[in-house]
Design a protein around this motif. Structure first.
Motif, PDB file in Angstrom:
ATOM      1  N   ASP A   1       9.936 -14.173   4.145  1.00  0.00           N
ATOM      2  CA  ASP A   1       8.858 -14.071   5.135  1.00  0.00           C
ATOM      3  C   ASP A   1       8.061 -12.792   4.920  1.00  0.00           C
ATOM      4  O   ASP A   1       6.912 -12.686   5.342  1.00  0.00           O
ATOM      5  CB  ASP A   1       9.457 -14.027   6.550  1.00  0.00           C
ATOM      6  N   LEU A   2       8.701 -11.830   4.268  1.00  0.00           N
ATOM      7  CA  LEU A   2       8.132 -10.488   4.206  1.00  0.00           C
ATOM      8  C   LEU A   2       8.632  -9.751   2.969  1.00  0.00           C
ATOM      9  O   LEU A   2       9.801  -9.864   2.608  1.00  0.00           O
ATOM     10  CB  LEU A   2       8.584  -9.763   5.484  1.00  0.00           C
ATOM     11  N   VAL A   3       7.714  -9.027   2.316  1.00  0.00           N
ATOM     12  CA  VAL A   3       8.111  -8.102   1.253  1.00  0.00           C
ATOM     13  C   VAL A   3       7.669  -6.717   1.690  1.00  0.00           C
ATOM     14  O   VAL A   3       6.570  -6.544   2.222  1.00  0.00           O
ATOM     15  CB  VAL A   3       7.449  -8.467  -0.096  1.00  0.00           C
ATOM     16  N   LEU A   4       8.548  -5.749   1.506  1.00  0.00           N
ATOM     17  CA  LEU A   4       8.208  -4.376   1.879  1.00  0.00           C
ATOM     18  C   LEU A   4       8.159  -3.514   0.620  1.00  0.00           C
ATOM     19  O   LEU A   4       9.160  -3.379  -0.088  1.00  0.00           O
ATOM     20  CB  LEU A   4       9.240  -3.835   2.877  1.00  0.00           C
ATOM     21  N   ILE A   5       6.978  -2.989   0.342  1.00  0.00           N
ATOM     22  CA  ILE A   5       6.786  -2.143  -0.828  1.00  0.00           C
ATOM     23  C   ILE A   5       6.949  -0.683  -0.404  1.00  0.00           C
ATOM     24  O   ILE A   5       6.207  -0.188   0.455  1.00  0.00           O
ATOM     25  CB  ILE A   5       5.366  -2.348  -1.434  1.00  0.00           C
ATOM     26  N   MET A   6       7.917  -0.010  -1.010  1.00  0.00           N
ATOM     27  CA  MET A   6       8.108   1.418  -0.707  1.00  0.00           C
ATOM     28  C   MET A   6       7.113   2.237  -1.524  1.00  0.00           C
ATOM     29  O   MET A   6       7.043   2.093  -2.745  1.00  0.00           O
ATOM     30  CB  MET A   6       9.524   1.868  -1.079  1.00  0.00           C
ATOM     31  N   THR A   7       6.378   3.103  -0.834  1.00  0.00           N
ATOM     32  CA  THR A   7       5.405   3.948  -1.516  1.00  0.00           C
ATOM     33  C   THR A   7       5.824   5.426  -1.483  1.00  0.00           C
ATOM     34  O   THR A   7       5.004   6.315  -1.700  1.00  0.00           O
ATOM     35  CB  THR A   7       4.004   3.742  -0.896  1.00  0.00           C
ATOM     36  N   VAL A   8       7.117   5.639  -1.175  1.00  0.00           N
ATOM     37  CA  VAL A   8       7.795   6.931  -1.382  1.00  0.00           C
ATOM     38  C   VAL A   8       9.230   6.565  -1.741  1.00  0.00           C
ATOM     39  O   VAL A   8       9.633   5.415  -1.555  1.00  0.00           O
ATOM     40  CB  VAL A   8       7.830   7.822  -0.097  1.00  0.00           C
ATOM     41  N   GLU A   9      10.008   7.552  -2.229  1.00  0.00           N
ATOM     42  CA  GLU A   9      11.445   7.295  -2.386  1.00  0.00           C
ATOM     43  C   GLU A   9      12.031   7.211  -0.980  1.00  0.00           C
ATOM     44  O   GLU A   9      11.837   8.121  -0.171  1.00  0.00           O
ATOM     45  CB  GLU A   9      12.116   8.449  -3.162  1.00  0.00           C
ATOM     46  N   PRO A  10      12.731   6.119  -0.665  1.00  0.00           N
ATOM     47  CA  PRO A  10      13.202   5.964   0.710  1.00  0.00           C
ATOM     48  C   PRO A  10      14.194   7.061   1.115  1.00  0.00           C
ATOM     49  O   PRO A  10      14.911   7.592   0.280  1.00  0.00           O
ATOM     50  CB  PRO A  10      13.876   4.590   0.704  1.00  0.00           C
ATOM     51  N   GLY A  11      14.193   7.371   2.378  1.00  0.00           N
ATOM     52  CA  GLY A  11      15.149   8.346   2.896  1.00  0.00           C
ATOM     53  C   GLY A  11      14.559   9.288   3.936  1.00  0.00           C
ATOM     54  O   GLY A  11      15.242   9.671   4.876  1.00  0.00           O
ATOM     55  N   PHE A  12      13.298   9.641   3.761  1.00  0.00           N
ATOM     56  CA  PHE A  12      12.711  10.622   4.667  1.00  0.00           C
ATOM     57  C   PHE A  12      11.268  10.276   5.007  1.00  0.00           C
ATOM     58  O   PHE A  12      10.543   9.731   4.169  1.00  0.00           O
ATOM     59  CB  PHE A  12      12.762  12.020   4.029  1.00  0.00           C
ATOM     60  N   GLY A  13      10.881  10.639   6.201  1.00  0.00           N
ATOM     61  CA  GLY A  13       9.484  10.507   6.586  1.00  0.00           C
ATOM     62  C   GLY A  13       8.683  11.680   6.056  1.00  0.00           C
ATOM     63  O   GLY A  13       9.236  12.649   5.514  1.00  0.00           O
ATOM     64  N   GLY A  14       7.380  11.584   6.183  1.00  0.00           N
ATOM     65  CA  GLY A  14       6.516  12.715   5.864  1.00  0.00           C
ATOM     66  C   GLY A  14       6.319  12.996   4.388  1.00  0.00           C
ATOM     67  O   GLY A  14       5.874  14.086   4.022  1.00  0.00           O
ATOM     68  N   GLN A  15       6.634  12.057   3.511  1.00  0.00           N
ATOM     69  CA  GLN A  15       6.455  12.293   2.075  1.00  0.00           C
ATOM     70  C   GLN A  15       5.075  11.817   1.624  1.00  0.00           C
ATOM     71  O   GLN A  15       4.363  11.115   2.333  1.00  0.00           O
ATOM     72  CB  GLN A  15       7.520  11.548   1.280  1.00  0.00           C
ATOM     73  N   LYS A  16       4.758  12.183   0.382  1.00  0.00           N
ATOM     74  CA  LYS A  16       3.439  11.887  -0.167  1.00  0.00           C
ATOM     75  C   LYS A  16       3.386  10.455  -0.716  1.00  0.00           C
ATOM     76  O   LYS A  16       4.275  10.021  -1.454  1.00  0.00           O
ATOM     77  CB  LYS A  16       3.155  12.898  -1.294  1.00  0.00           C
ATOM     78  N   PHE A  17       2.343   9.764  -0.363  1.00  0.00           N
ATOM     79  CA  PHE A  17       2.076   8.387  -0.797  1.00  0.00           C
ATOM     80  C   PHE A  17       1.966   8.294  -2.321  1.00  0.00           C
ATOM     81  O   PHE A  17       1.324   9.129  -2.960  1.00  0.00           O
ATOM     82  CB  PHE A  17       0.757   7.957  -0.146  1.00  0.00           C
ATOM     83  N   MET A  18       2.578   7.270  -2.911  1.00  0.00           N
ATOM     84  CA  MET A  18       2.521   7.075  -4.372  1.00  0.00           C
ATOM     85  C   MET A  18       1.524   5.948  -4.681  1.00  0.00           C
ATOM     86  O   MET A  18       1.873   4.764  -4.592  1.00  0.00           O
ATOM     87  CB  MET A  18       3.912   6.713  -4.911  1.00  0.00           C
TER      88      MET A  18
END
Ligand code: DX5
Ligand code: ZN
Length: 214
Positions: A132-149
């Protein structure tokens, strides 16, 4: 249709009622709920009881559960029972992923799969018909506030070219700066932690995303 899904991780946890209330006023009906096990990712966050507490207090709020953990199969029943509207597992955990999608859906919950930046999106091809859904990670998962890739955006285009018609969520460093690009690429759910909850004026951010549909 593109929608903003604020990420609880960046909310003021001592004033969760206020955070969810603000979302309601901004016309947002879905909260992103990060589950981290300090093993699959180097951080710890929220567990099922916390999900239940939110659901009890705010039964109309959809809870989009993102399981950044090993052995998620052991927690699917609990999250479904405690109010998850969607549950996303990571492709990298391996095992019987098709079985897990089926299990999530059999619980009446939308099933999602996510890839980290280092994982090719083509690994999702065998599952696309059932997701139903695909989630693309645009940072290395684990923490908020990181820079978009930005190099991860191509994965969204790949999925649309492959004919995927479900939701594509983008998670990590998403903001009003990159939202138009993500919408144009074919994303439908923008997960925003820092950029919504810690914005000077979160309502403006919500309106900005809403206007992308105009
Ligand atoms: C990161 C989490 C995200 C996080 C995003 O591993 O999966 O959901 O809350 O936070 P921002 O929007 O601050 O990058
Ligand atoms: Zn997340």
């Amino acid at each position: 249709m593109i929608k903003l899904t604020p990420s609880l991780l960046a909310a003021d946890l001592m004033n969760l009622g206020g955070a969810v209330g603000m979302m309601g006023r901004d016309g947002l009906d879905q909260l992103h709920f990060d589950v981290m096990d300090a093993h699959f990712v180097p951080n710890l966050s929220f567990g099922p009881d916390f999900c239940r507490a939110i659901h009890r207090q705010h039964p109309d709020m959809k809870i989009d559960v993102h399981l950044m953990m090993d052995n998620p199969q052991n927690y699917l029943d609990e999250f479904a029972q405690y109010g998850a509207s969607s549950i996303t597992v990571h492709e990298e955990i391996g095992g019987d992923l098709a079985g897990m999608i089926g299990k999530i859906q059999s619980l009446g919950v939308r099933a999602g799969m996510s890839v980290k930046p280092g994982t090719g999106v083509e690994t999702l091809l065998p599952y696309l018909d059932n997701l139903d859904l695909v989630l693309i990670m645009t940072v290395e998962p684990g923490f908020g506030g990181q820079k978009f890739m930005p190099e991860e955006v191509e994965k969204i285009r790949f999925l649309r070219r492959a004919g995927f018609r479900g939701d594509i969520a983008v998670d990590g460093g998403v903001s009003i700066q990159n939202a138009p690009l993500l919408a144009e690429a074919g994303a439908t759910l923008l997960v925003m932690g820092t950029s919504y909850f810690r914005a000077e004026d979160p309502s403006l951010v919500a309106r900005f995303v809403k206007d992308l549909n105009a």
